[in-house]
Motif scaffolding. Structure first.
Motif, short mmCIF file in Angstrom:
data_model
loop_
_atom_site.label_atom_id
_atom_site.label_comp_id
_atom_site.label_asym_id
_atom_site.label_seq_id
_atom_site.Cartn_x
_atom_site.Cartn_y
_atom_site.Cartn_z
N GLU A 54 -3.09 -73.90 -57.63
CA GLU A 54 -3.90 -73.14 -58.58
C GLU A 54 -3.35 -71.72 -58.60
O GLU A 54 -3.22 -71.08 -57.56
N ILE A 73 -4.34 -77.14 -66.50
CA ILE A 73 -5.79 -77.01 -66.64
C ILE A 73 -6.25 -75.60 -66.26
O ILE A 73 -5.97 -75.12 -65.16
N THR A 75 -9.01 -73.62 -64.90
CA THR A 75 -10.20 -73.94 -64.12
C THR A 75 -11.25 -72.84 -64.17
O THR A 75 -12.42 -73.09 -63.90
N SER A 76 -10.82 -71.63 -64.51
CA SER A 76 -11.76 -70.51 -64.56
C SER A 76 -11.17 -69.42 -65.45
O SER A 76 -9.97 -69.18 -65.43
N GLY A 92 -15.46 -76.33 -65.97
CA GLY A 92 -14.48 -76.96 -65.10
C GLY A 92 -15.10 -77.47 -63.82
O GLY A 92 -16.31 -77.41 -63.62
N ASP A 94 -14.67 -77.91 -59.36
CA ASP A 94 -14.21 -77.20 -58.17
C ASP A 94 -13.16 -77.99 -57.40
O ASP A 94 -12.45 -77.42 -56.57
N TYR A 99 -11.16 -83.76 -61.63
CA TYR A 99 -10.28 -83.74 -62.80
C TYR A 99 -9.55 -85.08 -62.95
O TYR A 99 -9.38 -85.58 -64.06
N SER A 103 -11.99 -86.60 -65.90
CA SER A 103 -11.75 -85.41 -66.72
C SER A 103 -12.10 -85.65 -68.18
O SER A 103 -11.61 -86.59 -68.80
N CYS A 108 -7.34 -78.38 -70.46
CA CYS A 108 -5.99 -78.89 -70.19
C CYS A 108 -5.06 -78.70 -71.38
O CYS A 108 -5.49 -78.36 -72.48
#
Length: 164
Positions: A54, A73, A75-76, A92, A94, A99, A103, A108
């Protein structure tokens, strides 16, 4: 007597002014500037052993975006509101497992087609093509192995991140 009253009144005014100065709001101090740049952290492993990272991108204005090398993707995405408070405006999960397992294509990179191809087939130049179906009888967002399931090669270049 006049002197005493005047002196008393003057003393009261001076004390009152002193109190008013003490009750002033403290000067506003700007919050520290965020460190602009890109960082990375492990996010999990796929069943085949592939590492998922990430990446966190922080902008000068305080916005923060987190993106995975799995499916690209997001995520935040935290952006400042009118008062400067950060709020996450991205749906999203955690955990990586969520995912992979279920998902709904949150944040994405969709592809090769970003929609449905009815019946999982199309014709081009007089030739018929059959595609993998993953949405009932339809081909959705690139099928069973679309861009949303790819491990992208992430490349950091200064304060930028590219997924190749």
């Amino acid at each position: 007597m006049r002197y005493f009253l005047l002196s008393s009144l003057l003393g009261t005014l001076l004390v009152g002014l002193g109190d008013a100065q003490e009750k002033k709001d403290p000067p506003k101090v700007d919050p520290p500037k965020p460190k602009v740049g890109v960082t990375k952290a492990p996010f999990g492993k796929l069943d085949d052993g592939s590492e998922v990272e990430e990446y966190t991108l922080t902008g000068a204005g305080g916005a923060v975006m987190k993106v995975l090398n799995y499916g690209g993707i997001v995520t935040s995405l935290k952006v400042p509101d009118k008062d400067g408070k950060l709020g996450d405006v991205c749906l999203g999960f955690d955990k990586l497992e969520d995912y992979v397992k279920s998902s709904p294509y949150f944040g994405c990179i969709t592809g090769r087609v970003a929609n449905r191809i009815a019946g999982g087939k199309f014709s081009l130049g007089g030739k018929d093509y059959k595609l993998a179906t993953n949405n009932g009888e339809n081909h959705l967002h690139g099928g069973k192995s679309g861009f949303d399931k790819k491990i992208w090669k992430a490349a950091q270049k200064g304060n930028k991140l590219t997924l190749e």
